[in-house]
Scaffold this motif. Sequence first.
Motif, PDB file in Angstrom:
ATOM      1  N   ARG A  62       0.855  -1.192   0.000  1.00 36.17           N
ATOM      2  CA  ARG A  62       0.000   0.000   0.000  1.00 36.17           C
ATOM      3  C   ARG A  62       0.891   1.241   0.000  1.00 36.17           C
ATOM      4  N   PRO A  63       0.777   2.124  -1.001  1.00 32.41           N
ATOM      5  CA  PRO A  63       1.527   3.379  -0.945  1.00 32.41           C
ATOM      6  C   PRO A  63       0.931   4.285   0.125  1.00 32.41           C
ATOM      7  N   SER A  64       1.781   4.810   0.992  1.00 29.13           N
ATOM      8  CA  SER A  64       1.291   5.627   2.092  1.00 29.13           C
ATOM      9  C   SER A  64       1.120   7.068   1.654  1.00 29.13           C
ATOM     10  N   GLY A  65       0.020   7.673   2.121  1.00 24.87           N
ATOM     11  CA  GLY A  65      -0.205   9.081   1.831  1.00 24.87           C
ATOM     12  C   GLY A  65       0.283   9.996   2.924  1.00 24.87           C
ATOM     13  N   VAL A  66       0.953   9.431   3.959  1.00 25.65           N
ATOM     14  CA  VAL A  66       1.422  10.253   5.074  1.00 25.65           C
ATOM     15  C   VAL A  66       2.926  10.151   5.235  1.00 25.65           C
ATOM     16  N   GLU A  67       3.486  11.208   5.785  1.00 26.20           N
ATOM     17  CA  GLU A  67       4.922  11.247   6.115  1.00 26.20           C
ATOM     18  C   GLU A  67       5.069  11.496   7.607  1.00 26.20           C
ATOM     19  N   ARG A  68       5.770  10.585   8.286  1.00 25.83           N
ATOM     20  CA  ARG A  68       6.024  10.785   9.711  1.00 25.83           C
ATOM     21  C   ARG A  68       7.100  11.859   9.852  1.00 25.83           C
ATOM     22  N   ASP A  79     -13.357  11.545   5.394  1.00 21.43           N
ATOM     23  CA  ASP A  79     -12.628  10.453   4.746  1.00 21.43           C
ATOM     24  C   ASP A  79     -11.595   9.932   5.750  1.00 21.43           C
ATOM     25  N   TYR A  80     -11.413   8.613   5.779  1.00 19.74           N
ATOM     26  CA  TYR A  80     -10.547   8.002   6.792  1.00 19.74           C
ATOM     27  C   TYR A  80      -9.281   7.380   6.198  1.00 19.74           C
ATOM     28  N   GLN A  81      -8.969   7.743   4.952  1.00 21.77           N
ATOM     29  CA  GLN A  81      -7.758   7.212   4.338  1.00 21.77           C
ATOM     30  C   GLN A  81      -6.515   7.577   5.144  1.00 21.77           C
ATOM     31  N   VAL A  82      -6.420   8.838   5.576  1.00 20.31           N
ATOM     32  CA  VAL A  82      -5.231   9.268   6.307  1.00 20.31           C
ATOM     33  C   VAL A  82      -5.113   8.527   7.639  1.00 20.31           C
TER      34      VAL A  82
END
Length: 216
Positions: A13-19, A143-146
């Motif tokens: 899964r490509p992540s849409g967030v950056e820690r 939306d709960y993708q994040v």
Amino acid sequence: MTESDGAFRGSVRPSGVERVVDVQLSTVHGDFVAIGYLDRNSGEEQMVLVFGDVEREGALTRVHSECLTGDVFGSKHCECGDQLSAALGAIVQEGHGILVYLQGHEGRGIGLLAKLRAMKLQAEGLDTVEANIALGLPVDARDYQVAADILHDLGVQSVRLLSNNPLKREALLRHGIKIADLVPLLIPPRAENRSYLWTKRDRLDHYLPHLDGVAD
């Protein structure tokens, strides 16, 4: 409430967030690790509070939509602030868990000013669903993708979701989060929010059995 498998279809899964940052955060409930994320798609800055070891099955998890009026100012119109506090307390008592605090979810996703306009319509007699529709806005635009991307980044195996909202559970399942259980987060109703809670139960299908027998 039964166990369901929300396994992600596909290999990676490509992540849409950056820690961006991890820091210790002491609160009135206990000492958490606060982790800041950047949502690459929306540009929103997001934060999650982690308590204990969450890379395990059934981590107690609250995905909490921001509510300035309830979370910060203690509005009696909703139960959001009480739910936030209760969720943090439950996580500490459990010994491990996660609270994802979602920016951009104000007013079920319509924004702060629109939410205040909807509240004014509710004061004039509309319910929370009717008010959004009267303003030409979605009843629920969240939306709960994040949230799913953050939970994947944290390495959780599955979650016990602190929520009364079956649509939240379904959304996380669609985004590949395994839900081991749906744990009700029931707050005693106030005179000021009974109508609002009844609407959530009767029109938005929230699980609120503690309202049975509550008089108007």
